[in-house]
Structure formats: C-alpha cells, structure tokens
Design a protein around this motif. Structure first.
Motif, PDB file in Angstrom:
ATOM      1  N   THR A  98       0.841  -1.189   0.000  1.00 10.26           N
ATOM      2  CA  THR A  98       0.000   0.000   0.000  1.00 10.26           C
ATOM      3  C   THR A  98       0.883   1.249   0.000  1.00 10.26           C
ATOM      4  O   THR A  98       1.940   1.255   0.617  1.00 10.26           O
ATOM      5  CB  THR A  98      -0.883   0.013   1.261  1.00 10.26           C
ATOM      6  OG1 THR A  98      -1.557  -1.229   1.362  1.00 10.26           O
ATOM      7  CG2 THR A  98      -1.881   1.151   1.214  1.00 10.26           C
ATOM      8  N   GLY A  99       0.444   2.272  -0.682  1.00  9.60           N
ATOM      9  CA  GLY A  99       1.118   3.555  -0.579  1.00  9.60           C
ATOM     10  C   GLY A  99       0.679   4.236   0.704  1.00  9.60           C
ATOM     11  O   GLY A  99      -0.490   4.197   1.050  1.00  9.60           O
ATOM     12  N   VAL A 100       1.629   4.833   1.411  1.00 12.56           N
ATOM     13  CA  VAL A 100       1.278   5.449   2.694  1.00 12.56           C
ATOM     14  C   VAL A 100       1.757   6.888   2.721  1.00 12.56           C
ATOM     15  O   VAL A 100       2.908   7.182   2.386  1.00 12.56           O
ATOM     16  CB  VAL A 100       1.894   4.682   3.883  1.00 12.56           C
ATOM     17  CG1 VAL A 100       1.505   5.352   5.209  1.00 12.56           C
ATOM     18  CG2 VAL A 100       1.459   3.231   3.869  1.00 12.56           C
ATOM     19  N   LEU A 101       0.859   7.787   3.108  1.00 12.41           N
ATOM     20  CA  LEU A 101       1.228   9.181   3.311  1.00 12.41           C
ATOM     21  C   LEU A 101       1.040   9.472   4.794  1.00 12.41           C
ATOM     22  O   LEU A 101      -0.066   9.390   5.317  1.00 12.41           O
ATOM     23  CB  LEU A 101       0.319  10.087   2.482  1.00 12.41           C
ATOM     24  CG  LEU A 101       0.581  11.587   2.573  1.00 12.41           C
ATOM     25  CD1 LEU A 101       1.907  11.941   1.921  1.00 12.41           C
ATOM     26  CD2 LEU A 101      -0.545  12.383   1.934  1.00 12.41           C
ATOM     27  N   VAL A 102       2.150   9.782   5.479  1.00 10.09           N
ATOM     28  CA  VAL A 102       2.063  10.078   6.904  1.00 10.09           C
ATOM     29  C   VAL A 102       2.308  11.568   7.105  1.00 10.09           C
ATOM     30  O   VAL A 102       3.298  12.112   6.635  1.00 10.09           O
ATOM     31  CB  VAL A 102       3.096   9.266   7.716  1.00 10.09           C
ATOM     32  CG1 VAL A 102       3.134   9.758   9.158  1.00 10.09           C
ATOM     33  CG2 VAL A 102       2.759   7.799   7.669  1.00 10.09           C
ATOM     34  N   VAL A 103       1.389  12.221   7.760  1.00 12.86           N
ATOM     35  CA  VAL A 103       1.565  13.634   8.080  1.00 12.86           C
ATOM     36  C   VAL A 103       1.704  13.728   9.587  1.00 12.86           C
ATOM     37  O   VAL A 103       0.851  13.213  10.320  1.00 12.86           O
ATOM     38  CB  VAL A 103       0.350  14.466   7.621  1.00 12.86           C
ATOM     39  CG1 VAL A 103       0.543  15.927   7.998  1.00 12.86           C
ATOM     40  CG2 VAL A 103       0.137  14.305   6.141  1.00 12.86           C
ATOM     41  N   SER A 104       2.813  14.338  10.028  1.00 16.25           N
ATOM     42  CA  SER A 104       2.984  14.430  11.470  1.00 16.25           C
ATOM     43  C   SER A 104       3.827  15.646  11.816  1.00 16.25           C
ATOM     44  O   SER A 104       4.717  16.036  11.063  1.00 16.25           O
ATOM     45  CB  SER A 104       3.672  13.170  12.001  1.00 16.25           C
ATOM     46  OG  SER A 104       3.917  13.297  13.375  1.00 16.25           O
ATOM     47  N   SER A 105       3.511  16.251  12.940  1.00 19.29           N
ATOM     48  CA  SER A 105       4.362  17.350  13.385  1.00 19.29           C
ATOM     49  C   SER A 105       5.414  16.851  14.363  1.00 19.29           C
ATOM     50  O   SER A 105       6.229  17.618  14.833  1.00 19.29           O
ATOM     51  CB  SER A 105       3.513  18.457  14.013  1.00 19.29           C
ATOM     52  OG  SER A 105       2.626  17.912  14.948  1.00 19.29           O
ATOM     53  N   GLU A 106       5.364  15.544  14.676  1.00 23.23           N
ATOM     54  CA  GLU A 106       6.404  14.951  15.523  1.00 23.23           C
ATOM     55  C   GLU A 106       7.516  14.457  14.615  1.00 23.23           C
ATOM     56  O   GLU A 106       7.356  13.480  13.886  1.00 23.23           O
ATOM     57  CB  GLU A 106       5.833  13.761  16.317  1.00 23.23           C
ATOM     58  CG  GLU A 106       4.667  14.099  17.199  1.00 23.23           C
ATOM     59  CD  GLU A 106       5.106  14.438  18.621  1.00 23.23           C
ATOM     60  OE1 GLU A 106       6.309  14.243  18.925  1.00 23.23           O
ATOM     61  OE2 GLU A 106       4.276  14.930  19.392  1.00 23.23           O
TER      62      GLU A 106
END
Lengths: 510, 364, 401
Positions: free
Chosen positions: A453-461
């Motif tokens: 699966t393609g994964v897009l992770v958005v995080s401010s950490e």
C-alpha cells in the motif's frame, strides 16, 4: 534542601476503580518533579486531589512540613499551589487582563474594576519571568503557546509558588515547547517549584530534577534523570519492554499510486494555505510530510480526502482524477484516512464501537442489504476487528467515547485497514497516545506498507516522521521545501527546513 | 375491524385490572351529596380564552356566580385549552349529572349539539350562538347535529348587539372633534360585524339628526367589509391598525376583537390622541388601566342571559330555542359615556326608547 | 488499557448490560425520568397545598380522571357479563380511553421532534406543521364525496402527512442550501402557517359564512372509533404506535437512519464517512414535518372531525419537551406522550372534582422538563452516585454552518 510538598499514602477510589493506591511523592523546593505515566495511570486524579477538586480517601498532604487539608481550589491557592490545566480555562472573548483577574477582580472605590492595576501587575510578572504577552489582546487572537503563558500568569498572579503543569506540551509546537522550557527555567531560578505531568519521555529527561512514575494507580518508583534512559522509563510506564524504534525492512516501492500536482487549497477562512504543492506517493513506500503544525498540512489532507475542495491543481489516484471528488468517491477508490482529529472526524463518540467499526461502509454488503442494516454482520465484524487489532474494551457495545485515546485510535486503524485499500493517509496518527499504543500503531502502518500500500504520513512529531518514512517532504507555509531520502536526512537539516531555511550543507534539492 | 375492537378492548381491560391491583384511590366516588333538598347543578365550559379572559367567559360566569348567590344552585366551570376539550368537558358535566350546562362561544356549537342529542334530560345553553345553522354549507346532514327542533333542550343565547352598537355610534359621533370615527374587527364574521353595523347606523342617525357629516372609517355596511386584523389575539396588530385609523383622522375607535382590542386602547392611552369604545364588557372595569381613554363600552350582558337561563331551570320554565338579548331585556346595553353632557344623556335615552319600540332601525 | 480500568468497565458492564444496537441501559434511561416525574408531582402537590387545595384529593381525582375508577370498571364488567349491557362498562373505561386519545397527537408530535433531534436539528416548527397537516387532511376529508373509506381515509392521512412534510422540508432545504438556521426558519414557517390557517378558515375552507371553521369531514375519512359515543378512542392511537415502531426501525435498523444519527451525533465524522449532510437535513426535516402533520391529521380525522381556530393546544411545542423527556428514542417518546396524555386528560376531572386549575398540570410538566434537562438536580436530590451518561443526546448544533 527542604521539601516544599509531600504527599503520603494518597488513596482514591472511584466506584470499581482504585485510581490512586497509597501514593507518596515529594517535591523539593526549587526543583522540577516530573510525574510520568500512561493515560489512565492516575496522574490527573492525583493532581486533582492536590488541587482540592477531589478528596482523598486516605493519605496526608504536607505543604512546607505542615499537614494541610485542601477542600477546593481556593484552599490550594491559599497554600500557594497553582495549576495550569491541559485544557485551558480561559474565556476566548475576553482580554488577557480580564482573564487574569477573573474571580478576584480588584475594584476602585469598591465599585469600579481596576483594570490598570491588574495590567501593571501582569507587566511586572511578564518581565520577571520572561512571559511576554500583551495584556490588552483578546485570548481568541492568541496562539496556543501564548494562551498557555496567560494560564501561567494567572497562577503567578495568585502568588503560587508550587506550580502544577498538566501535560503542558501536548498542544504545543516544538518551538513553543522550547519557549516553555525557557520559562520553566526562569521560574525555577525565581525559587518556584514545579510538578510537570507528561507521558513524553524526552521532555522528562530534558528538564526534570526528579522523576516519579505511575502505573495503574500505583507508584512504580522514582528515578534520577541521569540514571534514566528512554527505554528504562518506557518499560517502567508500560510494565514491559517497549521498542521505541520501529523495526522495518527496506522499502520496495513500485509505481506511483497518488500524484499531486500544483495543488492550491483554501482553508475555512478563505486563506490560501496550500500553495502549489506537488508530490507523489508510490506503492510500498511511506512518504512522510514533516512540518510545524499549521503550515497547510491539515488543508492538504482535507483536499486529498474530499473534506474540502481544492482551489486548483490535480489529484490523481492510479491515474484517476480525484480533484474535488466527494469523500465517498475517494473512499470507494481505495483511500483510507486516519484523520488528524480522531474525535472530530474519526469517530462518533456517542456511538458504540460496532457502529464506529463500519462508519464508512455501513451501506455496503455485508453490513446492509438494501436499506436494512444487518446486525449480525455488523457485530461479528466488530468482534473480529476488536480481537485482531487488540482494542482493549469490555465489549463492542460500549460507546467509543468511553475508550482511552489509544484504543480509540485502534478502532479507527482497524476500520480503515479492514477494507482493501490502495492508499493510506495517516494524519498525526499517534498524537496524544501513550508509548504502548504508539508502538502498536507504527507497526500496523509499516505492515500496510509492506503489503504494497502507498502510505502518506503527516505528522508534526519529527521523531515519528523519521521512524516511519522512506522519503520525507517538508512543508512550510503551504509549500514543499524539499523532499529528502529518509536515510540521508538529518534531524538538524529537517529542523531548518521546517523553519523555512534551506540548509546550505544539506543534499542538493532534487 | 372486529379484531381491532377485540384487541383494544382486551388491552384496556388488562391495564385496568393492573391499575386495580395497584390500588387506586377511591376518591373517584364523588362526594355524595346528602342534602335532602334538590340542589340544581350548573356547569360552564369555557372556550379557549379561559375563565380569566375579562370578556366572554368571565362575563358568562358572572351570571353563574349570581345564580349561585341568589338561587342557591351549585356551580362550577371547566376550562378548555384546545378544541378537543370541548366535548370532553361537556361529557364531564354530563357524567356529574349537571342540570344546566352552559357552553361559551360558537366554537362549541357542534359539540354542544352532539351532547344535547345524546343526553336529552340535560339542559344546555350556548352563549352567543343559535341553532339551527350548526351545519352550514358542506356539513353532512345528520352527522353532527340536527335542526333546532331536534334540540329542545338547548337554548341559544344571542344578542342584538347592533342595538347597543347604535348607541355607541351615536355617542362617538357626538364626542368626535375631528368629524371622523372608526371601528375595526378581528375577523369578518357576523358576531363581530353586527357591532360595526350598529355603530355605523348610529353615526348616520346622528348625522341626520344634527345635520352633521361625521365619517365612519373601518366599516361599510353596504359593502359588508372593513378593517380586520384576521385574529383576536395580536395586541400588536390591534395597535398598528388603530394607529393607522387615527392617522387618517379618527379620534374615536371601537375595536371589536377581544383581547387584541386592548392594543388599540394602549395606543390611545400612550398617545392621548383618541378615545376607545370598549366591547362586550365595561372596559373601565375589566380593563381599568385604560379607563381614562374609554369613551364608553358596548355591553353584551351575557351574565344577564346566563342568570335568566339558570333561573328558568330552577323555576322549571326552561324552554329550548333562542334567547335574544336586547336593550329592552337588558341583554345588551351601553356603559356610561365619559364626559357626556346632560343633553347627550337625554338623547341616548330617547334613542334607546325608539330602538325598543322599533321606530329606529339599527340594521339593514 | 490498564487492569483496573478494564475491571472498572467490566463492573459497569454488569450494571448496564447492553441491549444491542440502538439500545442503552434500561435502568439508566428510566431512573432519572421516573424520579423527575415523581419529584414534579411532589412539588406540584406542595404548590397546591400552598394555594390552599388538598393535593391528595386532587391527585385522587387526577388518577380517577386518567385511569378511571377500578371499582366502577369491575362493576361494569360484572354487569356486562351478567346482562350483556355494556353501558356501565363503556362509562367506566371512558377516562382511560380519553387518556389514550389525548396521548395520540403527543406521540406523533414527540416523534417529530425526536427524529429532528437525532439529526441535530431543532424542529420548533412542529406547531405549524401540525396545523398544515390538519388543514390538508380536513380538506381532503370534507371536499371529496362518495369515496369508499378504504381509499378516502388513507388519502386523507397521506394528505396530512404530505402537507406537514412540505412545511418541514422548506426550512430543511433553506438550511441545507443557504445555511439558514432551522430554528429561525421553522418559527417563521409557524407564523405563516398560523396566518394561512386564519385566512383559510375565514375564506376558502370556511364551512358557513358565519363561523371560521371547516366543514366536518365525511365519515369515510374518519378514523374509525372502537366504541360507541361518548368514547372517542380510535384507530389513531394504533397508527401512532405504528409510527413509533417505524421511526424506531428507520433510525436504528436502516442505513438511512444510521446516516441521520451520524449526522446528528457528529456531522464532521458523518462527512468524513462520505455521508451527504445536506440530503439528510432535507430528509429529516421532511420526515419530522410529516410526523407533526400526522399529529394534526390524527386529531382531525380521529377526534374533532373539523378544524377551527385554536385547534392545537401547543402540541408542536410540547413535542420538544416530549422528545427531551423520551431521550429522543421512540419508546421513550411513547412513554412520555402517555404520561402527558394521562396528566392532561385526568386534569379535567381534577379541575371539576377538586377545583384545581388545569394550569397546575402545566406546572408539573414544566418541572418534569426542568429536571430532565438538568438531571444533576435529580441526582443531587436523590444522591444518585455518578450515573454513567452514555449517550448525550445532541439537541442542536451551533448557528449557521
């Protein structure tokens, strides 16, 4: 050095729960005591007892060596104890001055509010402790970090010298955290003593003089910071060894699943917060989007998932144009979304777990036939997912709102992973979660990647971005500063990019 | 249908038995009267205005009260809060073996007729209404009530209010300084408009007698139309229609709209620019806060009619049909006119006599 | 999750056993309302005492007026079985059936408000929808002649529901399309309905040129009554129960109802889940309007057979109280409607026998609503320890979008 505060054998029972079991803690004068524990370990209960909001069933409280009974916040304030709550107790439509004086309004001639006197005192406090804030500005116009300062000023205005900070960093950006730590240092220099409640290990190691760890309502032990390591603290908190590093193999990226080109998005106030963003996510890789909160990440994800519409640009999923498609069309094209605000978007807290487990697919087989809901299928689906994703709950009939944050997030992950997907968009997937849950959710995300699966992770950490990503895009003021290979990216370079500066020594822009 | 009947009966009986086991209070056995002498019972059912409406219901009940005081009957009232209460309240009185049931207002017409037919022993009086027109066009013959002859136990209490309106019109014309007087109504229906017809006729009579040219705003008998606000409740509507009539030059206004009329009185009081003519009751009493702007009131003496009916029950002279309240039997009347000269008072007496003997016509 | 925490939850689970989809704990659901009603009655009694009446006599009369006298029913039954004469029996069950008759429009109206609340919409326009429904069904009832009942009655019912639905749909559409708040719009629609009915009753729908009332509907459009006069108990009550069941089925057993509840409980999450919020607003307001319209319809076709001014005693506004009292659950609404019906119906006897003004019933109802809306008072009063609030009913959302 004198102990300014001592709790001895504090026990508090709620119906069916032992929230605090014979807890002893000691706060030394002019020191920072970090109170560490997972969500639900009893930290908040303990502090509410100290602040007079609960009455302990057993135990004694000593302030400067004298036993005291605290029957309410006013007693606590009289003893010099002040509390900064995790959720601020401020009136948004009032000014800083008005908020500070709320409850103890000084008057001129017994009738008129003496705002100037308060404003003057606020200015004094600000100067003394480096708490810069404009007393005349309205709370609603202030960023979260400044609001927190107002809370601290409120406490200092009431002459507190024992400060309780309840999860003060949970709502702050990394920069604001830095600022807070500086303020704490000034406070300590001025002779104040501080109890710092958190579940973030690095912060504890950074500033604490003493560390006490709670687990399941009991005191696990105290440890000095120089003897502690993150791993040690984590295992004390969780009660078992915890892996803080995500174990993952090298990515095997294939063709692009998501292509975003020159995307512009406006936020709810019509500001152009995403300004010409282009990137692609390939099958079998994790693309991390790093950035300080509020640089357009939220709006970017909203546009990708159909929660808001894009101003211009293209969004393609497997070659299919999804620009300004409805959430349902996007969902049905094989996109899963772990939303940034799980309580706002991800769950219906007043619905039982079984309903939340089919929130997006309630109208499809096997959950529905025609318009008729199929109870059996709904329940068995929930039972299976709760088991598979290790959601800790008494049963599937309780409302999602009764679960802890980590288990709520597991419900969302379970639901979003339980249907065939091409692309996973995970926004702040572990915000506010405890160590154990973070570990689990990270593992699940990597598993998804390994399934192709393609994964897009958005995080401010930043730590989370580094732990999960194969490539890292840094967003600043609505634009992608750079996209780096995770293996070659250093924390320092990313930090500079997040602040909008291209590091001259970093690898060339691709 | 049969099945439903059966099932529902069963359900009801089952729950009744349950209640019985639960031990109901026996307070239901109405306190048994032990007086040896026959005490006649009078019951009154109000319309939606309630007993404190300072108008229809209050006035009618004053008649019941008078009967209690002077005739020794027992009397009480039941208030209706909605349309479906009418039948229920009437039935309550029937069940209590009430001798005379007084219902107030035309809205109770159908339910009164139905109950009267079902309970021929009980006497009924309905205020401000008379059969047989209870069907009207479109009603299904025989479904709700028959003609008056089928209802020998019902007395309709009606009022030739145009007679009293006539006197008010005369007094208003005599008192006007601007040469314009006005009237307006709630809804354009006969019980309302007959006030206005009499009023206009009275003004016209004044003009012919005095050679004056006082104008009536808000009603035209020939056209059978005038100013109406469309309801009886809105004080705001009453106020604004009064305001516009005053701005057209009227300085005496007669609102025929129940409580809404008080909006007009309030306007006159605040601006001190007009007199009002009260209707139904004497407004210097029932709306005393406006008494300094009340010129006079057109009285519909329902208390007199109700009392007379109660008396006929006690005397055993009750007969169904229609009672007409007139100036002659004091069923209608005019309250004292504020600041009236002796001359005007004398003229009004003369006119009253003329109306009673039929020499003066108060309607077309 | 920690051990203590889960043991806590298991314990709670024992106390509040789940009752399946759409269910809450029965104990939790009933405890506060029951105590609220009892407290309301007690305070009402104190008010009577203070104003110089005898509350025991009054409540005795209230009870007799709403349920009937048990001994009278027994003797009625005896007489019926002994002689086959049902006069006494009919008379003795009259109070009970009247209570059910009074409860019928309350059930419909309460369901109307409840379905709105479930979607987070505040339908304050039930009163106007009630009028429109009543007028539509009355019109069909009296204007069409010589239809068999099998066609005429359903047609009149349908007309009433449709009229109410349109009256509800308009504010629903305005909210969905322009973000206009439904509270404002439904209030406006109320006034339009009131003035429209004033005009219709005086003009096109007037029976005679004398009184502003509609003609009576034809017998073929009347909801059949089960007993002879004066008992007015009719099919409407069972239609109301059927409506309650259908609302329950719709809300808890269908995908459409799931959407409605989701939109009401958390519109952001509903949007996230791909639900069409606009469509749901319009749908729910239409259904709510249809139910309110049916309240008026049942009253016309079942009880009054004609419409005059002051046709409603504020059913549309009581509807909100009913939904509140019934926690917006159809079963709760039916129970609270029965409560209101019995109180209102028994009040006639109380007024007559004990001389208590019927307004006391409004006071008691008001108190009950206050206690339901602020359950903390009841908890404090009866020292009920930390009742778990499972499902906070969402009453309404903020203004605008």
């Amino acid at each position: 050095m004198a102990n300014v505060l001592e709790l001895q054998g504090i026990t508090k029972r709620f119906p069916g729960v032992l929230a605090n079991d014979k807890i002893d803690i000691t706060l030394r004068e002019g020191k920072i005591l970090a109170l560490l524990g997972e969500n639900g370990a009893g930290k908040s209960t303990l502090m509410n007892i100290l602040y007079g909001l609960y009455k302990p069933d057993e135990g004694k409280i000593f302030v400067r060596g004298k036993e005291v009974h605290i029957d309410g916040p006013n007693d606590a304030i009289a003893q010099g104890i002040g509390m900064v709550h995790q959720h601020f107790m401020l009136v948004p439509v009032m000014t800083v001055t008005e908020n500070v004086m709320l409850g103890i309004e000084p008057t001129k001639n017994g009738v008129f509010l003496d705002q100037e006197k308060v404003a003057k005192r606020i200015a004094e406090i600000s100067n003394q402790y480096g708490l810069e804030v404009d007393p005349a500005s309205y709370i609603k116009d202030l960023p979260v970090g400044i609001q927190q300062r107002v809370e601290i000023i409120k406490v200092l205005y009431r002459n507190a010298d024992i400060l309780i900070l309840d999860e003060p960093t949970a709502v702050l950006t990394p920069q604001e955290v830095e600022g807070l730590f500086k303020i704490i240092a000034t406070l300590i220099k001025a002779g104040k003593s501080i109890i710092f409640i958190t579940h973030k290990l690095k912060e504890v190691l950074a500033i604490a003089d003493d560390i006490s760890v709670l687990r399941l309502g009991r005191m696990v032990g105290s440890i000095e910071p120089n003897k502690a390591t993150p791993e040690k603290l984590a295992s004390m908190m969780v009660g078992r060894d915890v892996s803080l590093v995500v174990q993952k193999s090298a990515p095997k990226p294939k063709e692009a699943v998501l292509k975003v080109e020159n995307l512009f998005v406006r936020d709810e106030r019509e500001n152009l917060t995403v300004q010409g963003v282009s990137f692609e996510v390939r099958k079998g890789e994790v693309l991390g989007i790093a950035g300080v909160q509020g640089n357009g990440q939220t709006e970017l994800v909203y546009a990708l998932t159909g929660l808001s519409s894009a101003e211009s640009g293209t969004i393609e999923l497997n070659g299919k144009n999804l620009q300004n498609a409805t959430p349902r069309q996007i969902l049905e094209s094989g996109v899963s979304h772990i939303p940034e605000d799980r309580q706002r978007h991800g769950l219906i807290l007043s619905f039982p777990i079984h309903d939340n487990m089919m929130l997006c697919t309630y109208y499809q087989e096997p959950f529905a036939k025609g318009i008729s809901l199929q109870e059996k299928a709904i329940l068995s689906n929930a039972e299976a997912l709760v088991k598979q994703y290790d959601v800790r709950t008494p049963n599937i009939y309780v409302n999602a709102g009764t679960l802890s944050g980590g288990n709520q997030q597991k419900v969302i992950v379970a639901r979003e992973f339980s249907r065939p997907i091409e692309l996973l968009i995970a926004s702040q997937p572990t915000r506010g979660l405890d160590v154990g849950s973070i570990e689990y959710i990270h593992k699940q995300i990597i598993n998804k990647r390994d399934e192709g699966t393609g994964v897009l992770v958005v995080s401010s950490e930043l730590d989370e971005i580094l732990a999960l990503s194969d490539r890292i895009a840094v967003i600043y003021k609505g634009q992608i500063m750079d996209i780096l290979d995770a293996k070659k990216a250093s924390k320092e370079d990313l930090g500079l990019l997040m602040a909008g500066i291209h590091p001259s020594t970093s690898p060339k822009k691709k | 249908m049969k099945k439903l009947y059966f099932v529902s009966a069963l359900l009801i009986i089952a729950s009744m038995v349950l209640t019985a086991c639960g031990g109901g209070t026996p307070a239901t056995e109405a306190p048994v009267a032990t007086e040896p002498a026959m005490v006649y019972k009078v019951g009154m059912v109000t319309d939606l205005g309630g007993i404190d409406d300072k108008s229809f219901n209050a006035t009618a009940y004053a008649g019941v009260q008078q009967a209690i005081d002077e005739l020794g009957v027992s009397g009480k009232y039941l208030e209706s809060t909605q349309q479906s209460d009418y039948a229920k309240n009437i039935q309550q009185f029937v069940d209590e073996d009430t001798n005379l049931i007084v219902t107030v207002g035309f809205l109770l017409g159908v339910d009164t007729a139905v109950a009267a037919k079902a309970n021929p022993e009980t006497k009924f009086a309905i205020v401000d209404y008379s059969y047989p027109d209870c069907f009207g066009e479109g009603f299904v013959e025989g479904q709700t009530c028959g003609s008056a002859s089928e209802l020998p136990n019902v007395l309709g209490l009606t009022f030739d209010i145009d007679q009293a309106g006539f006197l008010a019109g005369y007094a208003a014309a005599a008192s006007s300084k601007t040469g314009k007087v006005a009237t307006w109504g709630g809804i354009n229906i006969p019980p309302v408009t007959s006030f206005m017809v009499g009023f206009e006729y009275g003004v016209n009579y004044y003009n012919t007698q005095k050679g004056a040219n006082v104008e009536v705003l808000g009603w035209d008998t020939a056209a059978s139309d005038g100013s109406f606000i469309g309801n009886f409740e809105s004080l705001d509507d009453g106020r604004s229609i009064t305001e516009s009539l005053v701005q057209e030059g009227a300085d005496v206004v007669m609102p025929v709209a129940g409580p809404a009329g008080l909006g007009g009185a309030a306007y006159c009081k605040e601006t001190a620019s007009c007199w009002v003519v009260g209707v139904d009751t004497d407004w210097t009493v029932s709306a005393s806060e406006y008494s300094d702007v009340v010129l006079t009131s057109v009285l519909k003496n329902m208390n007199v009619a109700v009392f007379e009916t109660a008396k006929s029950i006690v005397d055993g002279t009750f007969a169904g049909g229609v009672y007409s309240g007139t100036l002659a039997n004091n069923g209608v009347g005019l309250a004292p006119v504020a600041g009236a000269s002796d001359e005007l008072k004398a003229e009004l007496e003369t006119i009253k006599a003329g109306i009673i003997d039929g020499s003066i016509a108060t309607n077309p | 999750m920690s051990k203590t925490a889960s043991s806590k939850e298991t314990k709670e689970k024992k106390e509040t056993a789940p009752t399946g989809i759409g269910g809450g704990s029965i104990r939790d659901a009933l405890l506060v309302p029951t105590l609220a009603v009892i407290t309301g009655l007690i305070i009402g009694g104190i008010v009577m005492l203070v104003s110089g009446s005898n509350p025991i006599q009054a409540y005795g009369a209230l009870f007799a007026g709403s349920f009937g006298s048990p001994s009278a029913i027994l003797s009625g039954l005896q007489a019926y079985f002994a002689t086959g004469d049902n006069t006494l029996l009919i008379k003795s069950i009259y109070p009970f059936t009247e209570s059910l008759v009074t409860a019928t429009p309350y059930i419909f109206a309460g369901l109307a408000a409840a379905i709105g609340f479930r979607a987070g919409l505040f339908n304050i326009g039930a009163e106007g929808q009630f009028f429109i429904g009543a007028l539509c069904s009355a019109f069909i009832g009296y204007s069409i002649k010589d239809l068999p009942m099998i066609i005429h009655l359903p047609l009149a019912l349908l007309g009433g529901a449709l009229g109410g639905a349109i009256w509800g749909m308009i504010p629903g559409y305005l909210k969905a399309r322009f973000g206009a708040h439904e509270v404002v719009n439904t209030i406006m629609m109320n006034w339009i309905a009131f003035r429209l009915s004033d005009w219709l009753l005086k003009g096109p729908m007037q029976a005679s040129n004398f009184r502003p009332v509609t003609p009576n509907v034809f017998a073929s459009a009347e909801l059949p009554r089960f007993f002879e006069a004066p008992l007015r108990f009719n099919l409407g009550f069972f239609l109301a129960l059927l409506a309650a069941y259908l609302v329950y089925w719709f809300l808890f057993k269908t995908t459409l109802g799931f959407e409605v509840r989701s939109v009401g409980a958390n519109p952001d999450a509903a949007k996230y889940a791909g639900m069409n919020i606009i469509k749901n607003f319009v749908l729910v307001m239409s259904l709510s309007g249809a139910l309110a319209g049916l309240a008026g319809t049942a009253q016309v076709l079942g009880v009054d057979h004609w419409v005059g001014q002051g046709f409603s005693a504020g059913y549309g506004f009581d509807a909100i109280a009913l939904a509140l009292l019934g926690k917006s659950h159809p079963v709760g609404v039916v129970l609270s409607a029965l409560l209101f019906g019995f109180l209102r119906s028994g009040a006639t006897n109380m007024q007559s026998v004990a001389g208590i003004p019927i307004d006391i019933i409004s006071i008691i109802q008001g108190l009950v609503i206050v206690f339901i809306a602020a359950p903390a008072i009841i908890r404090w009063f009866y020292r009920i320890k930390s009742l778990k609030i499972d499902e906070q009913t969402v009453l309404t959302r903020g203004w605008g979008k």
